[in-house]
Design an enzyme around this catalytic site. Sequence first.
Site, PDB file in Angstrom:
ATOM      1  N   HIS A 155       0.724  -1.357  -0.077  1.00 57.53           N
ATOM      2  CA  HIS A 155      -0.101   0.024   0.022  1.00 57.53           C
ATOM      3  C   HIS A 155       0.871   1.035  -0.195  1.00 57.53           C
ATOM      4  O   HIS A 155       0.182   2.431  -0.166  1.00 57.53           O
ATOM      5  CB  HIS A 155      -1.025  -0.037   1.236  1.00 57.53           C
ATOM      6  CG  HIS A 155      -1.991  -0.998   1.087  1.00 57.53           C
ATOM      7  ND1 HIS A 155      -3.079  -0.649   0.773  1.00 57.53           N
ATOM      8  CD2 HIS A 155      -2.058  -2.486   1.257  1.00 57.53           C
ATOM      9  CE1 HIS A 155      -3.918  -1.728   0.675  1.00 57.53           C
ATOM     10  NE2 HIS A 155      -3.206  -2.727   1.054  1.00 57.53           N
ATOM     11  N   ASP A 349       3.691   9.478  -0.754  1.00 59.44           N
ATOM     12  CA  ASP A 349       2.357   8.627  -0.219  1.00 59.44           C
ATOM     13  C   ASP A 349       2.090   7.555  -1.334  1.00 59.44           C
ATOM     14  O   ASP A 349       2.018   7.861  -2.579  1.00 59.44           O
ATOM     15  CB  ASP A 349       1.261   9.449  -0.142  1.00 59.44           C
ATOM     16  CG  ASP A 349       0.314   9.167   1.191  1.00 59.44           C
ATOM     17  OD1 ASP A 349       0.202   7.865   1.583  1.00 59.44           O
ATOM     18  OD2 ASP A 349      -0.370  10.160   1.750  1.00 59.44           O
TER      19      ASP A 349
HETATM   20  P1  ADQ Z   1      -2.784   5.877   5.176  1.00 58.39           P
HETATM   21  O1  ADQ Z   1      -1.355   6.418   5.511  1.00 58.39           O
HETATM   22  O2  ADQ Z   1      -3.511   5.636   6.562  1.00 58.39           O
HETATM   23  O3  ADQ Z   1      -2.894   4.657   4.268  1.00 58.39           O
HETATM   24  P2  ADQ Z   1      -4.743   7.800   3.407  1.00 58.39           P
HETATM   25  O4  ADQ Z   1      -4.740   6.967   2.209  1.00 58.39           O
HETATM   26  O5  ADQ Z   1      -4.756   8.902   3.430  1.00 58.39           O
HETATM   27  O6  ADQ Z   1      -3.702   7.107   4.522  1.00 58.39           O
HETATM   28  O7  ADQ Z   1      -6.237   7.578   4.388  1.00 58.39           O
HETATM   29  C1  ADQ Z   1      -6.804   5.966   4.499  1.00 58.39           C
HETATM   30  C2  ADQ Z   1      -8.301   6.223   5.026  1.00 58.39           C
HETATM   31  O8  ADQ Z   1      -8.081   6.956   6.518  1.00 58.39           O
HETATM   32  C3  ADQ Z   1      -8.990   7.294   4.380  1.00 58.39           C
HETATM   33  O9  ADQ Z   1     -10.388   6.563   3.917  1.00 58.39           O
HETATM   34  C4  ADQ Z   1      -9.150   8.560   5.246  1.00 58.39           C
HETATM   35  O10 ADQ Z   1     -10.357   9.172   4.961  1.00 58.39           O
HETATM   36  C5  ADQ Z   1      -8.946   8.061   6.490  1.00 58.39           C
HETATM   37  N1  ADQ Z   1      -8.442   9.077   7.477  1.00 58.39           N
HETATM   38  C6  ADQ Z   1      -7.255   9.621   7.279  1.00 58.39           C
HETATM   39  N2  ADQ Z   1      -6.771  10.648   8.083  1.00 58.39           N
HETATM   40  C7  ADQ Z   1      -7.976  10.728   8.698  1.00 58.39           C
HETATM   41  C8  ADQ Z   1      -8.544  11.392  10.003  1.00 58.39           C
HETATM   42  N3  ADQ Z   1      -7.753  12.682  10.369  1.00 58.39           N
HETATM   43  N4  ADQ Z   1      -9.942  11.411  10.364  1.00 58.39           N
HETATM   44  C9  ADQ Z   1     -10.605  10.528   9.900  1.00 58.39           C
HETATM   45  N5  ADQ Z   1     -10.296   9.306   8.789  1.00 58.39           N
HETATM   46  C10 ADQ Z   1      -9.090   9.744   8.547  1.00 58.39           C
HETATM   47  C11 ADQ Z   1      -2.277   3.551   3.731  1.00 58.39           C
HETATM   48  C12 ADQ Z   1      -1.016   4.141   2.730  1.00 58.39           C
HETATM   49  C13 ADQ Z   1      -1.700   5.185   1.720  1.00 58.39           C
HETATM   50  C14 ADQ Z   1      -2.804   4.432   1.064  1.00 58.39           C
HETATM   51  C15 ADQ Z   1      -3.739   3.692   1.884  1.00 58.39           C
HETATM   52  C16 ADQ Z   1      -4.764   2.779   1.230  1.00 58.39           C
HETATM   53  O11 ADQ Z   1       0.063   5.001   3.477  1.00 58.39           O
HETATM   54  O12 ADQ Z   1      -0.832   5.816   0.934  1.00 58.39           O
HETATM   55  O13 ADQ Z   1      -3.409   5.453   0.369  1.00 58.39           O
HETATM   56  O14 ADQ Z   1      -3.133   2.922   2.874  1.00 58.39           O
HETATM   57  O15 ADQ Z   1      -3.944   1.773   0.282  1.00 58.39           O
END
Ligand code: ADQ
Length: 441
Positions: A155, A349
């Site tokens: 991911h 990311d």
């Molecule tokens: P993450 O680094 O956790 O994931 P991201 O893709 O930005 O990052 O977010 C994942 C989910 O978490 C989203 O649905 C988002 O809405 C939710 N989220 C993030 N911050 C939040 C907050 N402050 N409050 C509520 N909800 C929040 C990892 C990888 C990413 C990749 C994903 C999926 O680091 O690059 O996109 O996995 O593959």
Amino acid sequence: MARLVIVSNRVPPPHTRGAQAGGLAVALKDALRRREAMWFGWSGELADPPGAPHSVTVGRHRYVTLDLTPDEERLYYTGYSNGTLWPMLHYRVGLLEFRREEEEAWRAVNERFARRLLPLLRPDDIIWVHDFHLIPLLRSLRDLGAQQRLGFFLHVPFPPPALFAALPRSEALLRDLGAADLIGMQTQGDAMHLSAALAEFGIETPVGAYPVGIDTAGFSRTAATALTKRETTRLIASLEGRSLILGVDRLDYSKGLPHRLRGYGALLRRFPEHRKRVTFLQTAPVSRGQVAQYRALRRELDELVGRINGEHAEFDWMPLRWLTRPLARSLLAGFLRHARVGLVTPLRDGMNLVAKEFVASQDPEDPGVLVLSRFAGAAAELSGALLVNPHDPEDITEALHQALTMPLAERRERWQGDWQALSNPPGGNWAQAFLERLMRN
Ligand code: ADQ
């Protein structure tokens, strides 16, 4: 249809499933709908000794979880996964800390997981392992005799081979990846980097790009409904007509938060016409609080927020609202819809689903503008966004100014392109496409 076995570091407990911040639970929701499945991984709990697996069945889905010992958590999770692999895979060699003891514990936990998983498997299962915590599990399963189709998905990004070679014992990690039948990555760039790194050791496992997507239409509906919720109404009232700039992240150094805050501070200095006309709401729930770099980042951000507000606030206007608690997803969708600017500027990311959620949440008649890092995987799909180099706060400043002053016709045009790209991704549904290719291999 064959049963799908998902293996991931964390398995969301039944009562919070889908509601928490965290990429995987959200990203796999669609893949799990309508099929028999087993989800296997760490319970998130600690126990010494760890004891037998916990098992819960909800409908056609079985959730099997194992506890870690406190030492395993420290070495496998906090140490090697978060302290070594996470910075390495996000190109941050300067933050990388390597200890052999941690790498060995990481392997030992993976082997224990493989031994526990093996007796639960059926011969025709499709096994899909997720993310960097569980790379050695692929090889362990094969060594224990598992013959099922075995897929792996990363991911997060994967750096160019010359950078990755800085990781001690990286060859062993690449050989573990070679045990999979198919490896999925977020972007073509990541896939090329990993293929090249594998090729250096003659490993020929196919690697493809399957950019993780979201349920665009579903999120759009949630956002439209959420706009009328009590909390969203309260947020809107509290803005007193000012434009909302919204940032939504986990508190992580890969997300570029200090640069982003500096970029906003510079907006208020360089373009004073926006003073008292905008509010920037940044939510960044604390994650990985045991890792030293994360604690240091939190201190840096708390200080920076204080400085920006101290410098620019008026007695009746606070330019920056800073929340380190998570927001419920249902609220998040409404907040995103109301935002005039979605500010998503990670230094690196894998994908960044928030960028896609921002696009999905917008009102087609009056859409906001996405300011997006060119180093987020999502940038490859969202050409309507204003792309910035997140290392340059002034670039963020200028993009913010452009977004806040963009005419409606241009906002619509940019948004429509991005909405199309997300609604009809060229490769179809990412998880379905990955699983189909895995079955064909
Ligand atoms: P993450 O680094 O956790 O994931 P991201 O893709 O930005 O990052 O977010 C994942 C989910 O978490 C989203 O649905 C988002 O809405 C939710 N989220 C993030 N911050 C939040 C907050 N402050 N409050 C509520 N909800 C929040 C990892 C990888 C990413 C990749 C994903 C999926 O680091 O690059 O996109 O996995 O593959």
